[in-house]
Motif scaffolding. Structure first.
Motif, PDB file in Angstrom:
ATOM      1  N   ALA A 269     -18.729 -25.430  -4.339  1.00  0.00           N
ATOM      2  CA  ALA A 269     -20.531 -25.621  -4.068  1.00  0.00           C
ATOM      3  C   ALA A 269     -20.695 -26.662  -5.014  1.00  0.00           C
ATOM      4  O   ALA A 269     -19.585 -27.173  -5.917  1.00  0.00           O
ATOM      5  N   ASP A 270     -22.074 -27.534  -5.231  1.00  0.00           N
ATOM      6  CA  ASP A 270     -22.857 -27.754  -6.833  1.00  0.00           C
ATOM      7  C   ASP A 270     -22.118 -26.602  -8.132  1.00  0.00           C
ATOM      8  O   ASP A 270     -22.610 -25.380  -8.475  1.00  0.00           O
ATOM      9  N   LEU A 271     -21.260 -27.584  -9.151  1.00  0.00           N
ATOM     10  CA  LEU A 271     -20.742 -26.990 -10.628  1.00  0.00           C
ATOM     11  C   LEU A 271     -22.123 -26.588 -10.691  1.00  0.00           C
ATOM     12  O   LEU A 271     -22.114 -25.378 -11.616  1.00  0.00           O
ATOM     13  N   GLU A 272     -23.124 -27.121 -11.197  1.00  0.00           N
ATOM     14  CA  GLU A 272     -24.450 -26.653 -11.529  1.00  0.00           C
ATOM     15  C   GLU A 272     -24.740 -25.194 -11.190  1.00  0.00           C
ATOM     16  O   GLU A 272     -25.404 -24.887 -11.944  1.00  0.00           O
ATOM     17  N   SER A 273     -24.832 -25.483  -9.832  1.00  0.00           N
ATOM     18  CA  SER A 273     -25.636 -23.714  -9.295  1.00  0.00           C
ATOM     19  C   SER A 273     -24.957 -22.528  -9.402  1.00  0.00           C
ATOM     20  O   SER A 273     -25.725 -21.779 -10.205  1.00  0.00           O
ATOM     21  N   ILE A 274     -23.878 -22.917  -9.854  1.00  0.00           N
ATOM     22  CA  ILE A 274     -22.698 -21.489 -10.375  1.00  0.00           C
ATOM     23  C   ILE A 274     -22.902 -21.213 -11.506  1.00  0.00           C
ATOM     24  O   ILE A 274     -22.887 -20.278 -12.094  1.00  0.00           O
ATOM     25  N   ARG A 275     -22.831 -22.590 -12.373  1.00  0.00           N
ATOM     26  CA  ARG A 275     -23.172 -21.530 -13.935  1.00  0.00           C
ATOM     27  C   ARG A 275     -24.473 -21.498 -14.412  1.00  0.00           C
ATOM     28  O   ARG A 275     -24.493 -20.643 -15.201  1.00  0.00           O
ATOM     29  N   ALA A 276     -25.950 -22.089 -13.039  1.00  0.00           N
ATOM     30  CA  ALA A 276     -26.288 -21.272 -13.209  1.00  0.00           C
ATOM     31  C   ALA A 276     -26.492 -19.553 -12.576  1.00  0.00           C
ATOM     32  O   ALA A 276     -27.078 -18.463 -13.578  1.00  0.00           O
ATOM     33  N   LEU A 277     -26.036 -19.259 -11.939  1.00  0.00           N
ATOM     34  CA  LEU A 277     -25.597 -17.827 -11.187  1.00  0.00           C
ATOM     35  C   LEU A 277     -24.764 -17.370 -12.641  1.00  0.00           C
ATOM     36  O   LEU A 277     -25.206 -15.952 -12.840  1.00  0.00           O
TER      37      LEU A 277
END
Length: 964
Positions: free
Chosen positions: A166-174
């Motif tokens: 998945a998009d790394l930025e989205s994972i970081r957001a979570l």
């Protein structure tokens, strides 16, 4: 994976999830996290590992436990087909998580009942607009709303499998959301596939509540458990070890391997896995390729290079073929090792985990890439000085490179080596890669000649065509003679003796060299005819078998040897034939003459009841076996074993035939090896090992028996085996067929083969003494006129058995007298036992004991256990109590090593002292002494001195040193 009978297992009961094996620690951690989240705490867990290790199974188990605890469950996965951003405008996560019953098709409720059970929604973290990358605050706000709203009513599990895709930025957001909202009863579970080029978000390392689970590969017992659950059967130890090696303990590969073997209808055994490893295994191969292509491009190239180069690839060579730096290559191999696809073999060398893995990788490599890799591997290995055998296989897989000058020279050299090893088929493959089909006329005629010679043994038609096409284009008489010899042999073996004779008649015999060439070609023709009965019969009707050549040249001796062998086999002109054979062996040497010629002359002596003289020649030839091609060496060993068996040297016969047969299965033995097979059967029966003989005969399928004369000898040996198994009907059938074939091959000399002796005893066992008497009378007449003592003595023994009581004792006494001068120790011992039986039956107990005792001693010394047991029983019937006191007469049967050990032991040395003196292990000394006691009939060490004679002073050590 099969989980029947275990569906009610639950993590909360402290038991492993039914789909999971050896995951007790991981499931315990997950249970604790679910318990904490249900109590209102925030949690974060990352399940890391390679593809196939079981990350998804652990996340599913976590979801089931969360549902049982009443948590809301939202499951999703990173995009597989492309790197998509989640959390961007329009993402369906919010609606899916908050309203599992939404009709937009983006999510569906699973598990849990309405009311007190959790609601389980599945939503893809996908964006309809993958090109727009929202700022970080977009996903943060979205997830803050979604997670916050979801957790208002109940604690929530948010499970993201394949989060690495998945998009790394989205994972970081979570992850950031979990860090800032400690009050949320939310458990975030991420499945993260290890990738060399992508690391996990750095934020994970700063989260104190973070749990990272790294499932380990299965152990051997774990593999066995998985296989047992899938297949429902017990697991063989050999398959467990092979499966662990092939899969590296990766669960998905284990189940794939079991499924693939099932598709191939192969058993889950070590043998079944080995049989499948020669090609791509369904399911398993696909999973290996999927696992491999989840690695970095460098790792993929490293695996392909390893698959092409094979086991034990040096790091520098593999890196050169993969075209990467050595450090990057090694790092990639470590990654492949971690996922069970590679293993370190030795110092700085690597291999793929298993042949099945190698085939899977090769199958997944595009054919053009494979061809290119093989060509570059050949060049790389050639430049590094690798053996030609290691390079040739790569050249065969890269036709364009194989036609380069350096490659062609290498292939020709390797083909010569293969021909010397007797690997004619491999030599043909190597040479055909140098000669493009349809372009033979433009190729080097010597190269085409080499191909034709190699083909003449495995594809006679092609060989004849190639040899004929270049016969007039070859430079020099030597090469033309070589080609002509191979051509004449191929024509004769295929029954075209007329055309072969025409080639001989066309030779110029006006000069000594021309006459010599003709003699050599005729000798080759005679030898080739022994592979084809019709050609042999036609040839004997049309060629001269003169035996008056002086044998002054190697060519004359080659011709004389072939003629002498044929004459002795037919029982014709025996004095002249034996004189010719003696001339060949007196004038010829292994340095000047062909080993085939010398062996043929020696065989003539063996078939004239002179096996000791023949054995001496065979041993000389075998000692210089470095210059003898392997297929001829097998023939020499077979003849040596035959001579040893005729002399009663059973152990030597077994050793020689074992070397001749090697590991060749009975269905694929050559004609040379067929003779070794027959001799080995006789030797095993001489030793009394009927079980081993039956097992050996069982390796030969009926359709393997062709018309060659060597198979006649096999039928004789098998008929004898059937007789030993108390099946006289089958014995008579085999031996009668053998006799028919012997007549067709004109092998009428009774000393050439003992088939008639065993046929006679088979007829006696079947109740037909008249036929046994007929066979014996004919053999007596022929052997007496030819002065063949062994054949005469054994024929007299058979005649006595077939006749009545009157005159039997005198006939047996004559037989014993004849054999006593022959050197055929086993035949003599057999006749003595027969005579002792006859004396006992006639009531002459005292003389019977004396004769039986001698046969008892001699059979023991020879290792003829069945005959020894028979003599033992007769002695007991005669009222004797046989004891092994005359064992010293067997000292001559000891090997050199056994004599050394026995002498030192007789001198009072301990086993340890003997081992130190002879530079061997103590165990070796013990084995030699055991053999000595058996051969000499001794009960222990105390009897050695009397059996060997007391050593003189310190001569024992000196003798041992000298013999070493």
């Amino acid at each position: 994976m099969n989980t029947s009978g275990a569906h009610d297992q639950e993590l909360s009961a402290g038991r492993t999830h039914p789909r999971l094996v050896e995951r007790e620690r991981e499931t315990a951690v997950l249970r604790d996290l679910v318990r904490r989240t249900a109590a209102g705490r925030t949690g974060l867990v990352v399940v890391k590992g390679p593809a196939g290790i079981g990350r998804t199974a652990l996340l599913r188990a976590l979801a089931e436990e969360a549902e049982r605890r009443g948590l809301r469950v939202v499951e999703t996965a990173g995009a597989r087909e492309r790197m998509l951003r989640f959390g961007s405008p329009g993402a369906p996560l919010g609606s899916a998580a908050l309203d599992a019953s939404a009709a937009d098709g983006h999510a569906a409720a699973r598990g849990g009942r309405s009311g007190d059970r959790g609601r389980r929604a599945r939503a893809p973290f996908a964006s309809p607009d993958a090109t727009a990358a929202p700022p970080l605050h977009g996903p943060l706000l979205t997830y803050r709303q979604v997670v916050g709203s979801a957790s208002v009513t109940r604690p929530t599990l948010l499970s993201v499998d394949d989060a690495d895709r998945a998009d790394l930025e989205s994972i970081r957001a979570l992850v950031r959301l979990m860090r800032t909202r400690h009050d949320l009863p939310v458990l975030l579970a991420l499945g993260w596939r290890d990738r060399e080029e992508q690391a996990a978000p750095v934020e994970w390392a700063t989260r104190s509540t973070l749990e990272v689970l790294r499932p380990r590969p299965l152990s051997g017992p774990g593999v066995a458990t998985v296989v047992r659950r899938v297949a429902g059967t017990a697991v063989e130890a050999g398959f467990q070890a092979g499966c662990l090696a092939a899969t590296g303990g990766i669960p998905s590969l284990v189940t794939g391997l079991v499924a693939g073997l099932g598709e191939l209808r192969l058993p889950l055994t070590g043998a079944g896995l080995e049989a499948a490893s020669g090609g791509d295994i369904p399911v398993f191969g696909a999973r290996v390729r999927r696992l491999l292509h989840g690695q970095s491009p460098v790792a993929v190239r490293a695996a392909q290079a390893m698959a092409v180069l094979g086991d034990g690839t040096a790091t520098t060579t593999g890196a050169g073929l993969a075209r990467v730096e050595t450090t990057a290559f090694t790092r990639s191999l470590r990654r492949l090792e971690a996922v069970g696809l590679a293993r370190a073999s030795a110092a700085d060398t690597w291999s793929l985990a298993h042949p099945a893995v190698r085939h899977a990788v090769l199958t997944g490599t595009p054919s053009r890439t494979r061809t290119d890799l093989h060509g570059r591997a050949a060049r790389l290995l050639h430049d590094s000085g690798a053996p030609a055998g290691d390079i040739a296989g790569h050249l065969l897989a890269s036709p364009a490179v194989a036609r380069e000058p350096w490659a062609r020279a290498l292939l020709r050299e390797e083909a010569r080596t293969a021909s010397l090893r007797g690997a004619a088929e491999h030599a043909v493959r190597l040479l055909r890669s140098c000669v493009p089909p349809g372009r033979e006329d433009t190729c080097d005629p010597v190269l085409v000649m080499e191909l034709g010679i190699a083909e003449s043994r495995v594809d006679a038609e092609s060989g004849i065509g190639h040899l004929t096409s270049v016969l007039d284009r070859l430079p020099g008489p030597g090469l033309r003679l070589t080609a002509l010899s191979a051509l004449v042999g191929a024509l004769t073996r295929t029954g075209r003796t007329g055309r072969a004779a025409q080639l001989l008649a066309a030779q110029d015999t006006g000069s000594p060299s021309g006459r010599a060439r003709l003699q050599l070609l005729e000798a080759d023709m005679l030898l080739a005819a022994t592979d084809n009965r019709e050609a042999y019969t036609d040839l004997l009707e049309g060629v001269s078998l003169r035996l008056d050549l002086p044998g002054a040249t190697a060519e004359e001796r080659a011709l004389l040897a072939g003629r002498a062998f044929i004459a002795v086999s037919r029982g014709e002109r025996l004095p002249q034939a034996l004189s010719a054979a003696d001339r060949v062996l007196l004038s010829g040497t292994p340095l000047t003459d062909s080993p085939v010629s010398l062996a043929a002359a020696a065989a003539a002596l063996a078939y004239a009841d002179r096996p000791a003289d023949a054995a001496h020649v065979y041993q000389q030839l075998l000692e210089g076996a470095d210059a003898v091609p392997d297929h001829l060496r097998a023939g020499l060993l077979a003849l040596d074993g035959e001579a040893a068996q005729r002399l009663g040297r059973i152990d030597l016969a077994l050793r020689s035939t074992a070397q001749a047969l090697g590991s060749t299965p009975g269905a694929r033995v050559t004609h040379h090896q067929t003779l070794a097979l027959a001799v080995r059967l006789h030797a095993l029966l001489d030793r009394g090992d009927v079980v081993a003989a039956d097992a050996l005969a069982g390796t030969v399928p009926p359709d393997a028996i062709d018309d060659a004369w060597q198979w006649s000898e096999y039928l004789a040996a098998r008929g004898r085996l059937r007789l030993a198994q108390d099946d006289p009907v089958a014995a008579v059938a085999d031996l009668t067929e053998c006799g028919r074939r012997q007549e067709l091959w004109q092998r009428t000399n009774p000393a050439a083969s003992p088939w008639w002796y065993w046929a006679g005893h088979a007829h006696l066992a079947a109740g037909d003494p008249a036929e046994a008497g007929r066979l014996a009378t004919r053999a007596v007449d022929l052997a007496h006129s030819a002065d063949f003592p062994v054949a005469l003595g054994t024929a007299l023994e058979l005649l006595a058995s077939a006749g009545g009581e009157r005159g039997r004792l005198q006939i047996l006494e004559d037989a014993e007298s004849v054999l006593a001068q022959s050197g055929a120790a086993l035949s003599l011992a057999r006749t003595r036992v027969a005579r002792g039986r006859a004396l006992l039956r006639a009531g002459h107990v005292g003389p019977a004991r004396k004769v039986l005792r001698r046969g008892w001693d001699e059979s023991h010394a020879l290792g003829a256990h069945a005959l020894h047991d028979e003599a033992h029983g007769l002695l007991l019937s005669a009222g004797a109590r046989p004891r092994r006191g005359a064992a010293s007469r067997g000292a001559g049967e000891l090997t050199r090593s056994e004599k050394q050990v026995a002498r030192l032991a007789a001198a009072g040395r301990t086993n340890l002292q003997i081992a130190e003196a002879l530079f061997v292990t103590r165990r070796t000394v013990e084995l030699h002494l055991t053999s000595v006691y058996r051969k000499l009939g001794l009960s222990g060490r105390k009897e050695l001195r009397s059996a060997l004679g007391r050593p003189r002073g310190g001569a024992d050590a000196a003798a041992a040193r000298h013999e070493r």
